[in-house]
Design a protein around this motif. Structure first.
Motif, PDB file in Angstrom:
ATOM      1  N   SER A  48      42.176  48.170  36.073  1.00  0.00           N
ATOM      2  CA  SER A  48      41.087  48.021  37.034  1.00  0.00           C
ATOM      3  C   SER A  48      40.563  49.395  37.406  1.00  0.00           C
ATOM      4  O   SER A  48      41.325  50.307  37.719  1.00  0.00           O
ATOM      5  N   LYS A  63      34.252  34.940  44.918  1.00  0.00           N
ATOM      6  CA  LYS A  63      35.191  34.377  43.948  1.00  0.00           C
ATOM      7  C   LYS A  63      35.755  35.485  43.074  1.00  0.00           C
ATOM      8  O   LYS A  63      35.053  36.435  42.722  1.00  0.00           O
ATOM      9  N   SER A  64      37.022  35.331  42.720  1.00  0.00           N
ATOM     10  CA  SER A  64      37.614  36.270  41.771  1.00  0.00           C
ATOM     11  C   SER A  64      37.067  35.973  40.387  1.00  0.00           C
ATOM     12  O   SER A  64      36.529  34.890  40.119  1.00  0.00           O
ATOM     13  N   GLU A  67      38.585  32.941  38.951  1.00  0.00           N
ATOM     14  CA  GLU A  67      37.998  31.713  39.484  1.00  0.00           C
ATOM     15  C   GLU A  67      36.665  31.415  38.808  1.00  0.00           C
ATOM     16  O   GLU A  67      36.345  30.256  38.512  1.00  0.00           O
ATOM     17  N   GLU A 223      32.545  43.283  33.623  1.00  0.00           N
ATOM     18  CA  GLU A 223      33.111  42.008  34.055  1.00  0.00           C
ATOM     19  C   GLU A 223      33.074  40.976  32.921  1.00  0.00           C
ATOM     20  O   GLU A 223      33.994  40.177  32.760  1.00  0.00           O
TER      21      GLU A 223
END
Length: 372
Positions: A48, A63-64, A67, A223
């Motif tokens: 990360s 939301k992650s 998710e 992402e």
């Protein structure tokens, strides 16, 4: 060399490398895929990135990424179910159209037969008119010759039988035409129902895919890359759990000649995009890939994963052999083709290409065999 030309060369190079890898799989003993699936290596974790100085704090209600991944997968699963409904309606409509054509040919033949029978009946009526309308029995009774009477009696019985047969055949042909008309009406009704089903399924598919794409398009490039990695990690976790149950213990069935041809076709499509409702040659959905692979192997099978499950013979996982189809999820909305050594080839979902994956990377419902 221009940018587009270099990109095209890279894609051709990648496709050639993929094809070489697939062919290497097929020529290895027992169609072994290698240890990558029998004992998968976990994807390397993506570190990360630290938050940039002065960057806003993450929204605790957001939301992650995992998710988001699950939401996208849920939407695409729903699209997959609608795709099966669409494909089934399409294949049923094709079969019904062929039946309508058959009925039309029968109707034409029946109409021609009725015309012939009516001509024969008309000829008999004209003959009676020429004899002043006197029935054959009456003319026979007025005969002065016993020999003529007996000879005429035989001809009279033959004529009566011929007339009875003529009328019976005329009635049967007319009844057949009425049945054909009724059958055609029922088929047209089914075709209309299929059209409505197709339109509803198409609308649902487009809505679900559009919603999934909207979620994915909101992601930044990093992402999106991480999303792919999360998908791979989830598949690795599922495959590892499946293998830990001993599911692959003793699974070493050899492919038949037809199974080998089906696997060769399916693996040759690696790298081509998933497109719902597609069955080649440039793109496939999951059941489009498996049905076309077996068609190329010389055996026609149902078009959808649900019909493949319903109509093809089932085999136990321990008896799997390359070429068998693995049906996934409780609603049988996904299918892949087993290629050996714990691996399968499939068309995963919109936005992804035909690829190899672990046979246990999704919940298995059943294994079916097209060439049982």
């Amino acid at each position: 060399m221009g940018t587009a030309k270099r990109a095209s060369s890279r894609r051709r190079g990648a496709s050639a490398l993929t094809l070489l890898c697939a062919m290497a799989i097929l020529t290895a003993p027992g169609l072994a895929v290698g240890d990558a699936y029998a004992a998968p290596t976990p994807p390397a974790p993506s570190p990360s990135a630290p938050a940039a100085p002065g960057a806003p704090a993450p929204d605790p209600g957001a939301k992650s990424l995992d998710e988001v991944r699950k939401e996208i997968e849920g939407l695409l699963r729903q699209a997959g179910a609608a795709t099966d409904a669409y494909n089934l309606a399409e294949s049923e409509t094709k079969a019904q159209t062929e039946r309508i054509v058959e009925i039309a040919k029968l109707v034409v033949a029946g109409q021609d037969r009725i015309a012939t029978l009516k001509n024969r009946a008309g000829a008999a009526a004209r003959a009676q008119y020429r004899s002043n309308g006197l029935p054959p029995g009456a003319r026979l009774a007025l005969s002065d010759s016993p020999a003529d009477f007996l000879d005429g009696a035989g001809r009279l019985r033959q004529g009566e039988k011929a007339t009875t047969d003529l009328l019976s055949e005329l009635n049967r042909t007319q009844t057949d035409l009425e049945r054909y008309a009724k059958d055609a009406g029922a088929i047209w009704q089914k075709m209309e129902e299929n059209r409505v089903r197709q339109e509803a399924a198409k609308k649902e598919i487009e809505e679900k895919i559009k919603a999934a794409e909207a979620l994915e398009n909101k992601l930044e490039a990093e992402e999106k890359a991480r999303l792919i990695q999360l998908e791979q990690e989830a598949q690795y976790k599922a495959q590892t759990a499946w293998l830990s149950t001993g599911a692959m213990k003793g699974v070493n069935g050899a492919a038949t000649d037809a199974g080998l041809r089906a696997v060769q076709f399916a693996t040759a499509q690696i790298g081509k995009p998933y497109v719902w409702g597609a069955a080649g040659p440039d793109s496939f959905d999951c059941s489009g890939l498996t049905s076309q692979a077996w068609l190329k192997a010389g055996r026609g099978i149902p078009r959808t994963s649900q019909e493949q499950l319903r109509l093809l013979p089932k085999v136990a996982v321990k008896d799997m052999r390359p070429g068998d189809l693995i049906i996934y999820f409780d609603d049988a909305t996904h299918v892949g083709m087993y290629v050996g050594d714990g691996a399968m080839v499939h068309a995963p979902r919109p936005g992804r290409n035909v690829t190899m994956a672990g046979a246990g990377s999704m919940p298995i419902k059943a294994v079916v065999r097209p060439d049982a």
